[in-house]
Design a protein around this motif. Structure first.
Motif, PDB file in Angstrom:
ATOM      1  N   VAL A 170      22.875  25.068  21.570  1.00  0.00           N
ATOM      2  CA  VAL A 170      24.547  24.953  22.032  1.00  0.00           C
ATOM      3  C   VAL A 170      25.019  25.685  20.287  1.00  0.00           C
ATOM      4  O   VAL A 170      24.161  24.889  19.536  1.00  0.00           O
ATOM      5  N   ASP A 182      30.827  21.378  25.354  1.00  0.00           N
ATOM      6  CA  ASP A 182      29.808  21.940  25.719  1.00  0.00           C
ATOM      7  C   ASP A 182      28.257  21.351  26.179  1.00  0.00           C
ATOM      8  O   ASP A 182      27.418  21.045  26.493  1.00  0.00           O
ATOM      9  N   TRP A 183      28.319  20.767  24.722  1.00  0.00           N
ATOM     10  CA  TRP A 183      27.443  19.815  23.862  1.00  0.00           C
ATOM     11  C   TRP A 183      27.428  18.410  25.061  1.00  0.00           C
ATOM     12  O   TRP A 183      26.252  17.650  25.606  1.00  0.00           O
TER      13      TRP A 183
END
Length: 456
Positions: A170, A182-183
């Motif tokens: 990421v 997203d992480w």
């Protein structure tokens, strides 16, 4: 750290990602050690299945995100330990089992100074990391070349060593909120638990502008200003080398421009936070968003939102340790608090080497520097002025000129702190130090914390 367009990493909603750990952990005074002990005690690191969260940080951002990551894992029931990536070796990595890394890139694709030994000794060649699963959050800024350069290099080395990625790398560009989500999503998949979508917003304090002084009228370079802010009803604490985040006012269209980072040029005992800010001018002639506002439009008595956060990689040594300060331009701000921290007390010596454009217009804080020499708060001062016909030198030339004395200081245990521009100055200073001290000695100084940089 006084650059306007390139040294801010959090914009818009991303500014809300900063302070979960800072709110949970007491950063204050000698907070580096106390915070680490407090946070470690608050997380469960027992059990053979504990995950390791490692950080490679230059200005404290990656470390904060690592602790946010650890807290989210712990809240989801996963045992976790947190440590600097530079404290790990190949054996420790292999034994980790599960590794989550938050890695910053500094300069033009370089690794943070704190992991220089890891890069040199551990990443020099592939090792056997079979059985290690890892996730990587790479922090970067597209305005620099080699975006996320260190994070990408680390990812490639881990895979060549047989480690298996738990998910795709990421990459975060200037605190992009989508990348952070997203992480968080990937953390949720690992734990089987929902990770809160927005980490706790930062607690900005209110500060009032009490002084603004033009430092270089008539200079051939951009305007440089000393700005001072008094706290509004709170008692902030910080140490020399720390960084302030200043929140910017909303744009005319209502969008949030986020914040900017500046080196703090004063100490809590001064009763105010001071900065040296250069008014930047864009190619079309318009001023930089932050620097134009701070140096021209913000009025005396106006209040701003600001918080001061730790920058452990630029903290100074004990007073008895000799200290060499090297910088140019507004980088003087990042050095000033270090000699102020030794004022009126016995110390091992402070040598300032500084470069600017002209002696007539750019001898920043000259009265203060001369007074510091008289009181021995500064042991030695050497300055150069690149636009003066009788001088024409840059600060790195001072290192070559006084190489023997510099080596003597380093032999006595001196720590070297460098602050100022990335382009030209920091590379030139690094090359000059390498020439004076030797190509083998300088990496050792970096690895042992005796050569530290805050460049932008």
């Amino acid at each position: 750290m006084t650059a306007d367009p390139v040294r801010w990493l959090w914009t818009g909603v991303a500014v809300g990602l900063w302070l979960l750990v800072v709110a949970a952990v007491a950063w204050s005074g000698a907070r580096a050690r106390r915070a680490a002990a407090s946070r470690a005690g608050a997380l469960d690191s027992s059990g053979s299945d504990a995950a390791t969260v490692a950080f490679a940080s230059q200005t404290g951002l990656a470390e904060e995100l690592a602790w946010m990551t650890a807290r989210s894992l712990s809240d989801a029931g996963t045992s976790v330990r947190v440590m600097p990536l530079g404290d790990l070796d190949a054996a420790a990595l292999k034994a980790a089992g599960r590794l989550l890394v938050v890695a910053s890139t500094t300069g033009e694709g370089d690794a943070p100074d704190g992991v220089s030994r890891f890069v040199r000794q551990t990443m020099g060649a592939p090792v056997d990391l079979s059985g290690l699963g890892y996730g990587l959050l790479a922090l970067g800024d597209h305005t620099y070349n080699d975006f996320c350069g260190f994070g990408r290099a680390l990812d490639g080395w881990l895979q060549r060593s047989g480690a298996e990625p738990l998910f795709d790398r990421v990459e975060v560009d200037n605190g992009d909120a989508g990348a952070i989500r997203d992480w968080q999503h990937q953390l949720g998949l690992l734990t089987g638990s929902t990770i809160q979508p927005d980490w706790t917003p930062p607690a900005f304090d209110r500060w009032t502008l009490v002084e603004r002084r033009h430092l270089n009228p008539g200079s051939p370079g951009g305007e440089a200003w000393l700005l001072a802010f008094a706290p509004d009803g709170h008692a902030p604490d910080w140490v020399a080398g720390d960084i302030a985040e200043i929140g910017l006012p909303a744009r005319a269209d209502g969008t949030d421009p986020g914040s900017r980072e500046y080196s703090v040029a004063s100490l809590p005992g001064d009763g105010r936070a001071e900065f040296i800010v250069r008014r930047l001018t864009r190619p079309d002639g318009s001023p930089g968003l932050a620097s134009g506002w701070l140096t021209h439009h913000l009025a005396i008595g106006d209040a701003i939102d600001m918080r001061i956060r730790p920058n452990r990689s630029f903290h100074g040594p004990a007073p008895e340790t000799p200290l060499i300060l090297i910088g140019n331009g507004t980088g003087l701000a990042g050095l000033r608090a270090h000699w102020k921290a030794r004022a009126g007390r016995p110390h091992g010596g402070v040598w300032l080497m500084f470069g600017e454009r002209t002696r007539a217009h750019d001898a920043f804080l000259d009265d203060e520097l001369q007074a510091a020499l008289r009181t021995r708060d500064l042991t030695r001062l050497d300055r150069v002025f690149s636009r003066d016909a009788a001088d024409g030198r840059y600060v790195q030339r001072l290192i070559a000129q006084h190489a023997d004395e510099l080596v003597s200081w380093v032999d006595r245990g001196a720590v070297i702190l460098v602050c100022g521009s990335l382009e030209g100055m920091s590379r030139g200073v690094h090359a000059a130090l390498e020439s004076a001290l030797g190509a083998e000695r300088l990496p050792v100084l970096t690895e042992t914390g005796r050569y530290r940089r805050d460049v932008y």
